[in-house]
Design an enzyme around this catalytic site. Structure first.
Site, PDB file in Angstrom:
ATOM      1  N   TRP A  40      48.209  47.565  48.631  1.00 28.00           N
ATOM      2  CA  TRP A  40      49.660  47.668  48.871  1.00 28.00           C
ATOM      3  C   TRP A  40      50.139  46.688  49.943  1.00 28.00           C
ATOM      4  CZ3 TRP A  40      50.292  53.772  49.146  1.00 28.00           C
ATOM      5  CH2 TRP A  40      49.968  54.307  47.887  1.00 28.00           C
TER       6      TRP A  40
ATOM      7  N   GLU B  11      39.161  36.309  44.446  1.00 22.78           N
ATOM      8  CA  GLU B  11      40.604  36.098  44.493  1.00 22.78           C
ATOM      9  C   GLU B  11      40.899  34.636  44.825  1.00 22.78           C
ATOM     10  OE1 GLU B  11      42.880  39.982  45.300  1.00 22.78           O
ATOM     11  OE2 GLU B  11      42.340  39.189  47.241  1.00 22.78           O
TER      12      GLU B  11
ATOM     13  N   GLY C 179      49.924  36.228  44.639  1.00 26.39           N
ATOM     14  CA  GLY C 179      51.361  36.366  44.876  1.00 26.39           C
ATOM     15  C   GLY C 179      52.184  35.192  44.386  1.00 26.39           C
TER      16      GLY C 179
ATOM     17  N   SER D 178      47.689  37.794  41.005  1.00 28.23           N
ATOM     18  CA  SER D 178      48.743  37.926  39.995  1.00 28.23           C
ATOM     19  C   SER D 178      48.288  38.646  38.730  1.00 28.23           C
ATOM     20  CB  SER D 178      49.336  36.549  39.661  1.00 28.23           C
ATOM     21  OG  SER D 178      49.895  35.950  40.814  1.00 28.23           O
TER      22      SER D 178
ATOM     23  N   GLY E  57      47.723  43.232  43.792  1.00 29.45           N
ATOM     24  CA  GLY E  57      48.699  43.295  44.873  1.00 29.45           C
ATOM     25  C   GLY E  57      50.035  43.784  44.348  1.00 29.45           C
ATOM     26  N   GLY E  58      50.927  42.855  44.065  1.00 32.88           N
ATOM     27  CA  GLY E  58      52.306  43.160  43.692  1.00 32.88           C
ATOM     28  C   GLY E  58      52.445  44.236  42.626  1.00 32.88           C
TER      29      GLY E  58
HETATM   30  P1  13P Z   1      48.928  39.740  43.863  1.00 32.42           P
HETATM   31  O1  13P Z   1      48.434  40.659  42.762  1.00 32.42           O
HETATM   32  O2  13P Z   1      50.252  40.121  44.389  1.00 32.42           O
HETATM   33  O3  13P Z   1      48.818  38.304  43.452  1.00 32.42           O
HETATM   34  O4  13P Z   1      47.919  39.940  45.094  1.00 32.42           O
HETATM   35  C1  13P Z   1      46.568  39.865  44.877  1.00 32.42           C
HETATM   36  C2  13P Z   1      45.874  40.298  46.101  1.00 32.42           C
HETATM   37  O5  13P Z   1      45.913  39.634  47.121  1.00 32.42           O
HETATM   38  C3  13P Z   1      45.151  41.574  46.061  1.00 32.42           C
HETATM   39  O6  13P Z   1      44.373  41.734  47.200  1.00 32.42           O
END
Ligand code: 13P
Length: 250
Positions: free
Chosen positions: A10, A166, A172, A211, A232-233
């Site tokens: 989050w 990642e 993001g 993403s 993340g998002g």
């Molecule tokens: P997003 O899914 O927002 O790209 O973020 C990925 C992330 O950093 C999960 O730790």
């Protein structure tokens, strides 16, 4: 057989009210899938989320953990404190902490070890920057980040760990690594581990992050070495996160 896992990070993108709503949405909408699911709230909300998740199959994690077991470390949260609130996981080495909070190979390895010592599963995040991918050094970067932790903590501790690949350029940004690009790196990571311990390499869950959305999760999860996602998002919406969770092929 490895179990699949989705973890929601989050970040600092939620408040108390939206966290409560999100947890309720996840509990109410959770389908019965044969895969694991967990969420990582900001530290401050861990006690409340922990209470709400008691007696559910949704696991709890933290976004970071201190490098030391206790002591004069103002502002830090120790692994044993997280354990008090039933945290099963702790993310260590997230690229945002490496980039903005001076996390180094050394401190990431210390955090990893602290989690292990407290019987918390570290989710070790590794991945290359855009310029590193463009320079063709992705594998070197990932190998270095992984080896720093193996050298410090020992391969045996990877029995109780999760790895999250990642690529920083995909976080993001809406730019996802293609399923083939991600698979290539996941396979590389698994092979690196296999050089040290075949069984650990076969059993460890390697998650993809960057993403991840309902629209790309099915293709990513269809890859043989992608065992789930660190999201993340799209983990901030119960609907999207549960759709991602339901994207594993039966
Ligand atoms: P997003 O899914 O927002 O790209 O973020 C990925 C992330 O950093 C999960 O730790």
């Amino acid at each position: 057989m490895r179990r699949n896992l989705v973890v929601g990070n989050w970040k600092m993108k939620i408040n108390q009210q939206s966290a409560q709503k999100l947890v309720d949405g996840l509990i109410d909408g959770l389908p019965s899938e044969d895969a694991d699911i967990a969420v990582c709230p900001p530290y401050l909300y861990i006690p409340e989320v922990s209470q709400r998740l008691a007696n559910t199959t949704i696991g709890l994690g933290a976004q970071n953990v201190a490098t030391h077991v206790e002591g004069a470390y103002t502002g830090e949260i120790a692994a044993v404190m997280l354990k008090d609130f039933n945290c099963k996981y702790a993310i260590v080495g997230h690229s945002e902490r490496r980039a903005n909070y001076a996390d180094t190979s050394q401190t990431v390895a210390q955090r990893f070890q602290q989690a292990i010592d407290a019987d918390i599963i570290p989710v070790l995040a590794i991945g290359e920057l855009l310029e590193e991918r463009e320079d063709g050094t992705t594998f070197d970067v990932v190998e270095k980040q992984l080896n720093a932790v193996i050298d410090f903590s020992g391969i045996e501790n990877f029995k109780k760990a999760v790895i999250a690949y990642e690529p920083v350029w995909a976080i993001g940004t809406g730019l996802t690594a293609s399923a083939e690009q991600a698979q290539e790196v996941h396979l590389f990571i698994r092979q690196l581990l296999a050089e040290k311990n075949q069984q650990i390499a076969e059993n460890i869950q390697i998650l993809y992050g960057g993403s991840v959305k309902p629209q790309n999760a099915v293709a990513l999860f269809a890859m043989p070495d992608i065992d789930g996602a660190l999201v993340g998002g799209d983990s901030l919406s119960a609907d999207s996160f549960l759709k991602i969770y339901s994207s594993f092929q039966k």
